[in-house]
Each structure stands twice: as structure tokens, then as C-alpha cells.
Design a protein around this motif. Structure first.
Motif, mmCIF file in Angstrom:
data_model
loop_
_atom_site.group_PDB
_atom_site.id
_atom_site.type_symbol
_atom_site.label_atom_id
_atom_site.label_comp_id
_atom_site.label_asym_id
_atom_site.label_seq_id
_atom_site.Cartn_x
_atom_site.Cartn_y
_atom_site.Cartn_z
ATOM 1 N N SER A 96 0.829 -1.201 0.000
ATOM 2 C CA SER A 96 0.000 0.000 0.000
ATOM 3 C C SER A 96 0.868 1.257 0.000
ATOM 4 O O SER A 96 0.585 2.222 -0.721
ATOM 5 N N ASP A 97 1.928 1.252 0.814
ATOM 6 C CA ASP A 97 2.844 2.395 0.844
ATOM 7 C C ASP A 97 3.466 2.621 -0.528
ATOM 8 O O ASP A 97 3.624 3.759 -0.975
ATOM 9 N N LEU A 98 3.826 1.548 -1.190
ATOM 10 C CA LEU A 98 4.426 1.654 -2.518
ATOM 11 C C LEU A 98 3.440 2.259 -3.508
ATOM 12 O O LEU A 98 3.810 3.099 -4.339
ATOM 13 N N GLU A 99 2.184 1.854 -3.424
ATOM 14 C CA GLU A 99 1.160 2.416 -4.307
ATOM 15 C C GLU A 99 1.015 3.914 -4.092
ATOM 16 O O GLU A 99 0.874 4.684 -5.056
ATOM 17 N N VAL A 100 1.036 4.345 -2.828
ATOM 18 C CA VAL A 100 0.932 5.778 -2.536
ATOM 19 C C VAL A 100 2.139 6.525 -3.101
ATOM 20 O O VAL A 100 2.010 7.609 -3.686
ATOM 21 N N LEU A 101 3.333 5.934 -2.946
ATOM 22 C CA LEU A 101 4.539 6.560 -3.482
ATOM 23 C C LEU A 101 4.441 6.737 -4.997
ATOM 24 O O LEU A 101 4.856 7.772 -5.545
ATOM 25 N N GLU A 102 3.898 5.751 -5.674
ATOM 26 C CA GLU A 102 3.778 5.832 -7.122
ATOM 27 C C GLU A 102 2.804 6.932 -7.539
ATOM 28 O O GLU A 102 3.030 7.628 -8.532
ATOM 29 N N VAL A 103 1.717 7.094 -6.783
ATOM 30 C CA VAL A 103 0.742 8.139 -7.087
ATOM 31 C C VAL A 103 1.319 9.523 -6.793
ATOM 32 O O VAL A 103 1.067 10.492 -7.519
ATOM 33 N N ARG A 104 2.109 9.607 -5.715
ATOM 34 C CA ARG A 104 2.695 10.886 -5.333
ATOM 35 C C ARG A 104 3.668 11.420 -6.375
ATOM 36 O O ARG A 104 3.747 12.631 -6.602
ATOM 37 N N ALA A 105 4.428 10.518 -6.978
ATOM 38 C CA ALA A 105 5.583 10.920 -7.771
ATOM 39 C C ALA A 105 5.308 12.009 -8.800
ATOM 40 O O ALA A 105 5.944 13.077 -8.762
ATOM 41 N N PRO A 106 4.390 11.820 -9.765
ATOM 42 C CA PRO A 106 4.239 12.842 -10.805
ATOM 43 C C PRO A 106 3.812 14.200 -10.272
ATOM 44 O O PRO A 106 4.277 15.246 -10.751
ATOM 45 N N LEU A 107 2.932 14.208 -9.260
ATOM 46 C CA LEU A 107 2.466 15.476 -8.712
ATOM 47 C C LEU A 107 3.546 16.178 -7.889
ATOM 48 O O LEU A 107 3.728 17.396 -7.991
ATOM 49 N N GLU A 108 4.267 15.415 -7.057
ATOM 50 C CA GLU A 108 5.285 16.050 -6.215
ATOM 51 C C GLU A 108 6.511 16.486 -7.017
ATOM 52 O O GLU A 108 7.183 17.450 -6.648
ATOM 53 N N ILE A 109 6.812 15.781 -8.090
ATOM 54 C CA ILE A 109 7.917 16.210 -8.956
ATOM 55 C C ILE A 109 7.589 17.580 -9.543
ATOM 56 O O ILE A 109 8.426 18.483 -9.549
ATOM 57 N N GLU A 110 6.362 17.729 -10.015
ATOM 58 C CA GLU A 110 5.964 19.025 -10.574
ATOM 59 C C GLU A 110 5.832 20.075 -9.472
ATOM 60 O O GLU A 110 6.151 21.252 -9.684
ATOM 61 N N ALA A 111 5.388 19.654 -8.288
ATOM 62 C CA ALA A 111 5.269 20.600 -7.170
ATOM 63 C C ALA A 111 6.634 21.184 -6.819
ATOM 64 O O ALA A 111 6.748 22.385 -6.530
ATOM 65 N N ALA A 112 7.670 20.370 -6.835
ATOM 66 C CA ALA A 112 9.014 20.861 -6.519
ATOM 67 C C ALA A 112 9.451 21.915 -7.530
ATOM 68 O O ALA A 112 10.032 22.948 -7.162
ATOM 69 N N ALA A 113 9.160 21.674 -8.820
ATOM 70 C CA ALA A 113 9.533 22.639 -9.856
ATOM 71 C C ALA A 113 8.760 23.943 -9.688
ATOM 72 O O ALA A 113 9.330 25.041 -9.804
ATOM 73 N N LEU A 114 7.463 23.838 -9.399
ATOM 74 C CA LEU A 114 6.653 25.041 -9.197
ATOM 75 C C LEU A 114 7.087 25.799 -7.948
ATOM 76 O O LEU A 114 7.080 27.037 -7.922
ATOM 77 N N PHE A 170 -4.972 14.190 1.496
ATOM 78 C CA PHE A 170 -5.919 13.119 1.202
ATOM 79 C C PHE A 170 -5.381 11.764 1.652
ATOM 80 O O PHE A 170 -6.121 10.921 2.160
ATOM 81 N N HIS A 171 -4.066 11.563 1.484
ATOM 82 C CA HIS A 171 -3.466 10.281 1.844
ATOM 83 C C HIS A 171 -3.061 10.216 3.316
ATOM 84 O O HIS A 171 -2.702 9.142 3.808
ATOM 85 N N GLY A 172 -3.092 11.363 4.026
ATOM 86 C CA GLY A 172 -2.790 11.371 5.448
ATOM 87 C C GLY A 172 -1.414 10.821 5.774
ATOM 88 O O GLY A 172 -0.435 11.087 5.094
ATOM 89 N N GLY A 173 -1.352 9.983 6.838
ATOM 90 C CA GLY A 173 -0.081 9.445 7.303
ATOM 91 C C GLY A 173 0.599 8.538 6.299
ATOM 92 O O GLY A 173 1.813 8.326 6.373
ATOM 93 N N ALA A 174 -0.166 7.998 5.333
ATOM 94 C CA ALA A 174 0.431 7.099 4.339
ATOM 95 C C ALA A 174 1.367 7.827 3.398
ATOM 96 O O ALA A 174 2.150 7.199 2.685
ATOM 97 N N VAL A 175 1.303 9.170 3.388
ATOM 98 C CA VAL A 175 2.192 9.941 2.510
ATOM 99 C C VAL A 175 3.646 9.677 2.837
ATOM 100 O O VAL A 175 4.496 9.560 1.960
ATOM 101 N N ILE A 176 3.961 9.574 4.138
ATOM 102 C CA ILE A 176 5.329 9.327 4.571
ATOM 103 C C ILE A 176 5.379 7.948 5.220
ATOM 104 O O ILE A 176 4.947 7.780 6.363
ATOM 105 N N PRO A 177 5.883 6.936 4.522
ATOM 106 C CA PRO A 177 6.001 5.609 5.134
ATOM 107 C C PRO A 177 6.894 5.673 6.369
ATOM 108 O O PRO A 177 7.633 6.640 6.567
#
Length: 243
Positions: A96-114, A170-177
Motif C-alpha cells: 500500500s505504501d508503494l502504491e501511494v509513493l507511485e501516485v505521489r511521484a508525478p504530482l510532487e515532482i511538478e510541485a518541486a519545480a513550481l 488526502f493520503h494522510g499518514g500514508a504519505v510518509i512511510p
């Protein structure tokens, strides 16, 4: 302006509430089996929103300090329960943690650039302070989970697009394994792992400070990809060990 300030400080509020509850448990104010105050009572006591309380409790739950019983409340776990749960890998949770990490990646990569393009001086300082807090907890040999979460919230806030933060919330504590998803880690191994995370954060933070969008994007990609690789290795090793 006030609503923006509250959003910017929410990550640190989660950290502060979590630390207060942890200290209450470690000091013996609440012992294993005790029920913590209700969400409403904690909200009133700490003068924060229910979202902040839920995030702080979710982080403590993931660290094995408490359990949430539907309809009953939040209860402190016995050390024996924590030790027993730490001796095995929960494959479902890791997946489950891995799934959250995969969902986070594209959005957080762009968030860092912004964040690199848009951050204000105050937002930059908030990011630096969260980064410093991670190091303080490494030096004190304490969990970096909540400080890590606060850093990612600070970066999301620096995009000045509230949807990035809402995605993390939205993902709460699962954001940070959990700091090191292995059973009974050696202290030296745990510290080395936390320092690696800190180094990955350092590259992100410095790129945002330098307003280097591409470097920030690449640094966040490397950080999240590294986390995914570590979790896949963990699952692979656990499968090999069960054969």
C-alpha cells in the motif's frame, strides 16, 4: 491572507500536536491500554482543526504507538504489541505504501519545480526550517516521520496552488512511510537510512532555494524513485525469505 497562513503552518501544527501526544505517552500520562481524548477534545485542547489531529494520530498509528478502534476511540498500544508487530513485515502495508509513493511521484515532482519558480522568501524559510527539523530528529535518534511530512507540506504550499497540499492531505499518514520499513532495524542502520533521506531532501531544498526548476524536479524524482526502489527491494526480500 489568514487562510493562507493557516495552510502554510498546518504541517508544523501536525508535528507539534504529534510531539505533544508522544511526550504524554512517553511520560506515562497515558499508559498502554489507555484511551486518548476524543478528536473533538484534542481539537479543543490544541486549538487546531480536526484535519491536523487526524494527521497526527495517523502518523502515531503508523509508528505503532496507538490504534484507532472504530466507534471506540484512540488507544495506546503496549510495548509488547509494538515489538511483536515490528518483528514481521506487513506485506499488505508495504504494498500500500508503494502504491501511494507511485501516485505521489508525478504530482510532487511538478510541485518541486513550481515551488522553485514561485516560492516566496517566507515560504523558502519555512522549507529550510522543516529541513533543519529533520536533521535535529536524526541527531536525537527520533522518528523523522512528522518532520518529513511537514517538509513535503511546506514544498506543496510553496507552489501557491492549494490542490498540491490537498493531494498530500488526502493520503494522510500514508504519505510518509515509516522511517525504515524493516523488522527490528539496527540503530546504526536506522540512522544511516534517515541520513540518506536527509541528503535527498537537501538536494530538493537547495534547488528550490536556487529557483532552479529542473534541478528541483530531478531531485524530487530521485528522492521518490529511491523510496520506491527501497520498498520494492523490501517486498522482493520478504518474498524470497518466505520461500
Amino acid at each position: 491572507m489568514q487562510s493562507k497562513d493557516r495552510s502554510k503552518n498546518s504541517g508544523s501544527l501536525v508535528f507539534q500536536v504529534g510531539e505533544s501526544l508522544r511526550q504524554s505517552i512517553s511520560s506515562g500520562q497515558y499508559v498502554p491500554g489507555d484511551k486518548l481524548p476524543s478528536e473533538a477534545e484534542l481539537t479543543e485542547a490544541h486549538k487546531v482543526s480536526r484535519t491536523v489531529i487526524r494527521e497526527a494520530v495517523a502518523a502515531m498509528k503508523s509508528d505503532g504507538l496507538v490504534e484507532v478502534r472504530q466507534g471506540a476511540g484512540i488507544f495506546v498500544l503496549a510495548p509488547a504489541s509494538l515489538l511483536a508487530s515490528s518483528r514481521r513485515i506487513d506485506k499488505a502495508r508495504v504494498s500500500s505504501d508503494l502504491e501511494v509513493l507511485e501516485v505521489r511521484a508525478p504530482l510532487e515532482i511538478e510541485a518541486a519545480a513550481l515551488a522553485a519558480a514561485r516560492r516566496s522568501p517566507a515560504q523558502e524559510e519555512a522549507i529550510f526550517e522543516c529541513h533543519r527539523q529533520v536533521l535535529r530528529y536524526i541527531e536525537q535518534n527520533e522518528s523523522i516521520r512528522e518532520a518529513d511530512l511537514a517538509l513535503h507540506f511546506a514544498i506543496a504550499d510553496a507552489t501557491n496552488n492549494p490542490l498540491f497540499r490537498q493531494h498530500l492531505e488526502f493520503h494522510g499518514g500514508a504519505v510518509i512511510p515509516q522511517s525504515r520499513p524493516v523488522p527490528d532495524p539496527e540503530p546504526a542502520e536506522q540512522t544511516a537510512y534517515r541520513k540518506l533521506i536527509h541528503q535527498e531532501h537537501e538536494a530538493i531544498v537547495m534547488a528550490i532555494s536556487d529557483r532552479d526548476e529542473e534541478a528541483a524536479r530531478n531531485a524530487m524524482r530521485d528522492h521518490l524513485r529511491g523510496s520506491q526502489i527501497r520498498y520494492r527491494d523490501l517486498l522482493r526480500n520478504s518474498r524470497a525469505g518466505s520461500n
